[in-house]
Design a protein around this motif. Sequence first.
Motif, PDB file in Angstrom:
ATOM      1  N   VAL A 404       0.913  -1.137   0.084  1.00 45.84           N
ATOM      2  CA  VAL A 404      -0.115  -0.175   0.035  1.00 45.84           C
ATOM      3  C   VAL A 404       0.882   1.337   0.149  1.00 45.84           C
ATOM      4  CG1 VAL A 404      -1.788   1.412   1.145  1.00 45.84           C
ATOM      5  CG2 VAL A 404      -1.456  -1.215   1.291  1.00 45.84           C
ATOM      6  N   LEU A 405       0.720   2.329  -1.041  1.00 56.04           N
ATOM      7  CA  LEU A 405       1.162   3.476  -1.058  1.00 56.04           C
ATOM      8  C   LEU A 405       0.372   4.570  -1.242  1.00 56.04           C
ATOM      9  CD1 LEU A 405       3.889   2.099  -3.613  1.00 56.04           C
ATOM     10  CD2 LEU A 405       4.307   2.336  -1.098  1.00 56.04           C
ATOM     11  N   SER A 406       1.173   5.686  -0.766  1.00 53.87           N
ATOM     12  CA  SER A 406       0.374   6.998  -0.829  1.00 53.87           C
ATOM     13  C   SER A 406       1.047   8.037  -1.183  1.00 53.87           C
ATOM     14  CB  SER A 406      -0.058   7.451   0.898  1.00 53.87           C
ATOM     15  OG  SER A 406       1.134   7.686   1.558  1.00 53.87           O
ATOM     16  N   GLY A 407       0.378   9.139  -1.727  1.00 51.53           N
ATOM     17  CA  GLY A 407       0.862  10.291  -2.316  1.00 51.53           C
ATOM     18  C   GLY A 407       1.530  11.400  -1.749  1.00 51.53           C
ATOM     19  N   TYR A 408       1.762  12.447  -2.300  1.00 51.26           N
ATOM     20  CA  TYR A 408       2.356  13.561  -1.483  1.00 51.26           C
ATOM     21  C   TYR A 408       1.295  14.117  -0.579  1.00 51.26           C
ATOM     22  CZ  TYR A 408       3.482  18.497  -1.103  1.00 51.26           C
ATOM     23  OH  TYR A 408       3.979  19.840  -0.535  1.00 51.26           O
ATOM     24  N   ALA A 409       0.025  14.070  -0.655  1.00 57.63           N
ATOM     25  CA  ALA A 409      -1.163  14.822   0.068  1.00 57.63           C
ATOM     26  C   ALA A 409      -1.010  14.584   1.555  1.00 57.63           C
ATOM     27  CB  ALA A 409      -2.502  14.232  -0.377  1.00 57.63           C
ATOM     28  N   ASN A 410      -1.136  15.852   2.348  1.00 56.71           N
ATOM     29  CA  ASN A 410      -1.331  15.708   3.647  1.00 56.71           C
ATOM     30  C   ASN A 410      -0.171  15.152   4.542  1.00 56.71           C
ATOM     31  OD1 ASN A 410      -4.031  16.857   3.377  1.00 56.71           O
ATOM     32  ND2 ASN A 410      -4.589  14.746   2.891  1.00 56.71           N
ATOM     33  N   LYS A 411       0.957  15.479   4.107  1.00 58.53           N
ATOM     34  CA  LYS A 411       2.232  14.976   4.753  1.00 58.53           C
ATOM     35  C   LYS A 411       2.965  16.340   5.177  1.00 58.53           C
ATOM     36  CE  LYS A 411       2.701  10.715   2.321  1.00 58.53           C
ATOM     37  NZ  LYS A 411       3.354   9.732   1.293  1.00 58.53           N
ATOM     38  N   PHE A 412       3.480  15.857   6.592  1.00 56.20           N
ATOM     39  CA  PHE A 412       4.232  16.942   7.342  1.00 56.20           C
ATOM     40  C   PHE A 412       5.307  16.343   8.026  1.00 56.20           C
ATOM     41  CE2 PHE A 412      -0.070  16.687   8.509  1.00 56.20           C
ATOM     42  CZ  PHE A 412       0.233  16.301   9.964  1.00 56.20           C
ATOM     43  N   ASP A 413       5.896  17.147   8.780  1.00 58.16           N
ATOM     44  CA  ASP A 413       6.821  16.589   9.776  1.00 58.16           C
ATOM     45  C   ASP A 413       6.304  15.885  11.039  1.00 58.16           C
ATOM     46  OD1 ASP A 413       8.549  16.211  11.741  1.00 58.16           O
ATOM     47  OD2 ASP A 413       9.548  18.258  11.972  1.00 58.16           O
ATOM     48  N   GLY A 414       6.260  14.545  11.106  1.00 52.75           N
ATOM     49  CA  GLY A 414       5.435  14.080  12.278  1.00 52.75           C
ATOM     50  C   GLY A 414       4.227  13.300  11.812  1.00 52.75           C
ATOM     51  N   LYS A 415       4.164  13.305  10.629  1.00 51.62           N
ATOM     52  CA  LYS A 415       2.947  12.675  10.107  1.00 51.62           C
ATOM     53  C   LYS A 415       3.175  10.896   9.920  1.00 51.62           C
ATOM     54  CE  LYS A 415      -1.232  11.540   8.155  1.00 51.62           C
ATOM     55  NZ  LYS A 415      -1.726  12.275   6.913  1.00 51.62           N
ATOM     56  N   VAL A 416       2.159  10.115  10.543  1.00 56.98           N
ATOM     57  CA  VAL A 416       2.275   8.888  10.565  1.00 56.98           C
ATOM     58  C   VAL A 416       1.073   8.348  10.052  1.00 56.98           C
ATOM     59  CG1 VAL A 416       2.747   6.624  12.059  1.00 56.98           C
ATOM     60  CG2 VAL A 416       3.739   8.948  12.671  1.00 56.98           C
ATOM     61  N   THR A 417       1.053   7.534   9.248  1.00 51.62           N
ATOM     62  CA  THR A 417      -0.103   6.651   8.340  1.00 51.62           C
ATOM     63  C   THR A 417      -0.001   5.264   8.538  1.00 51.62           C
ATOM     64  OG1 THR A 417      -0.090   8.399   6.480  1.00 51.62           O
ATOM     65  CG2 THR A 417      -1.187   6.369   6.311  1.00 51.62           C
ATOM     66  N   SER A 418      -1.043   4.715   9.282  1.00 58.09           N
ATOM     67  CA  SER A 418      -0.926   3.198   9.377  1.00 58.09           C
ATOM     68  C   SER A 418      -1.678   2.467   8.610  1.00 58.09           C
ATOM     69  CB  SER A 418      -1.607   3.062  10.970  1.00 58.09           C
ATOM     70  OG  SER A 418      -2.862   3.593  10.781  1.00 58.09           O
ATOM     71  N   TYR A 419      -0.983   1.270   8.186  1.00 61.43           N
ATOM     72  CA  TYR A 419      -1.616   0.505   7.235  1.00 61.43           C
ATOM     73  C   TYR A 419      -1.635  -1.153   8.062  1.00 61.43           C
ATOM     74  CZ  TYR A 419      -0.142   3.879   4.042  1.00 61.43           C
ATOM     75  OH  TYR A 419      -0.169   5.200   3.194  1.00 61.43           O
ATOM     76  N   PRO A 420      -2.704  -1.795   7.426  1.00 58.58           N
ATOM     77  CA  PRO A 420      -2.504  -3.342   7.917  1.00 58.58           C
ATOM     78  C   PRO A 420      -1.150  -3.997   7.387  1.00 58.58           C
ATOM     79  CG  PRO A 420      -4.212  -3.277   6.230  1.00 58.58           C
ATOM     80  CD  PRO A 420      -3.763  -1.794   6.753  1.00 58.58           C
ATOM     81  N   GLY A 421      -0.593  -5.027   7.937  1.00 57.96           N
ATOM     82  CA  GLY A 421       0.606  -5.456   7.407  1.00 57.96           C
ATOM     83  C   GLY A 421       0.262  -6.476   6.169  1.00 57.96           C
ATOM     84  N   PRO A 422       1.163  -6.413   5.227  1.00 59.59           N
ATOM     85  CA  PRO A 422       0.754  -7.523   3.935  1.00 59.59           C
ATOM     86  C   PRO A 422       0.425  -8.936   4.219  1.00 59.59           C
ATOM     87  CG  PRO A 422       3.013  -6.848   3.939  1.00 59.59           C
ATOM     88  CD  PRO A 422       2.690  -6.112   4.978  1.00 59.59           C
ATOM     89  N   GLU A 423       1.039  -9.481   5.362  1.00 60.98           N
ATOM     90  CA  GLU A 423       0.648 -10.938   5.520  1.00 60.98           C
ATOM     91  C   GLU A 423      -0.503 -10.977   6.362  1.00 60.98           C
ATOM     92  OE1 GLU A 423       3.780  -9.584   8.837  1.00 60.98           O
ATOM     93  OE2 GLU A 423       3.292  -9.076   6.607  1.00 60.98           O
ATOM     94  N   ASP A 424      -1.254 -11.882   6.619  1.00 61.35           N
ATOM     95  CA  ASP A 424      -2.327 -11.941   7.488  1.00 61.35           C
ATOM     96  C   ASP A 424      -1.857 -12.209   8.993  1.00 61.35           C
ATOM     97  OD1 ASP A 424      -4.062 -11.893   5.278  1.00 61.35           O
ATOM     98  OD2 ASP A 424      -4.153 -13.934   4.891  1.00 61.35           O
TER      99      ASP A 424
END
Length: 456
Positions: A404-424
């Motif tokens: 899973v990947l994201s673009g430029y949007a809504n990023k700044f110093d200290g931004k953390v985006t959480s995703y599920p891991g690829p494995e179950d």
Amino acid sequence: MSSKTVELVSECFIKPSPLPEMAKQPFHLAPFDLALLSVNYIQKGLLFKKIVVANDQENPVEALVQKLKQSLSATLAHFYPLAGRLATKREESLHSHVVFIDCVNSPGARFVQSKVDLTISDIVSPTYVPSVVHSFFDHDRAVVYDGHTMSLLTVQVTELKDGVFIGCSMNHSVADGTSYWHFFNTLSEVFMEENGKEVSEISRPPIHDRWFPDGYGPVFNLPYTHTDQFIKRHEAPELKERIFHFSAAALARIKAKANAKCSNKSITISSLQALSGLMWRCMTRVRGLPRDQITSCYLAMNNRPKFHPPLSQNCFGCCIQLVRATAAAGNLLSEDFEWAALQVHNAVAEHDEKALSKFIADVLQTPSVIHLGPAFDSGSVMMGSSPRFDMYGNEFGLGKAVAVLSGYANKFDGKVTSYPGPEDGGSMDLEICLPPKFMTAFECDEELLDGLNLSG
């Protein structure tokens, strides 16, 4: 690799088929929606391996693109606001802006086909996410208000040498993360049907009734006469973006540690709350902040279950709010990790129906628009997205996604985006954004390495 650029192959606009009768009326936005007029679009997508076929067979990417266009048209029949454009009615005498969605006077959602001379390994192997990934998405640096002239949704398919990236850029006033992945899941569901789906047959029909407080709506005024009073564009500083993988075992250790010293056995600190506390401490440490500087850990909260009665998770729109844990930098680092995790838990627990009601009352009394830069202080950590969203369940006939990947949007110093891991099994990925000097210290932080099970 830095010299590689994404090449446009084709573009078009896709309309709902059929256009629902209700789409012919103005679609009004609620206070939660309007607060985000000055932030960026949501940009998320999935990287897949390319299907290998014999030389005499049809190009699989072209077949994918054509079927995806058909599936998008059918899916937009359910999610019709995404095919519209923003429109504004100004009341100069009342000093107000009324922003709504016009689904009739619009060419539809945008569809982009592109390609790049790179491999999957070029994207996922480097330590830091390559900046070329930003070009896998439309609406670069656009803000929500630009939806007056830009599509509210763009689906972009980018062909790599051995892979395919399917990404969406979606207007953040129209949808939050819950609604974004609801749409994405439905698009994949429709695609996977052999002959497409009828409008009435998707598994989770969206609910388009926007929530308004009693006595308000469906028209909600913003107290502005000119856009420069509430639209400010954020330009992120130089950032390094890196994805850190936390295995299910590592998360279990972090959660157990966070709960071990908790005197109140009636509460349970969740894995995400514990991980948020860890990020808060590690980033505060590497920033070298003065001991008396107030630091913050923000979490984006889904407000749907906080209403009484609760709103359905199928309510399509933007229904999020930031909750905030605070502490002086010195206190945060002198106390143990468990204390930080508890502060995050308490901030979440205190966000109940009463707190939501107060927030709504404040918004109604003083409507405002969030500005991405000033909204977060230099000592803050912002936890966005959710590992609970179904991301890897979207396959589009290509099998399970690689990343899973994201673009430029809504990023700044200290931004953390959480995703599920690829494995179950409950693993989690965190996409961390920090300036280069902080990232170098962060990735060597002993507490972080211990949390990742990489120390010693």
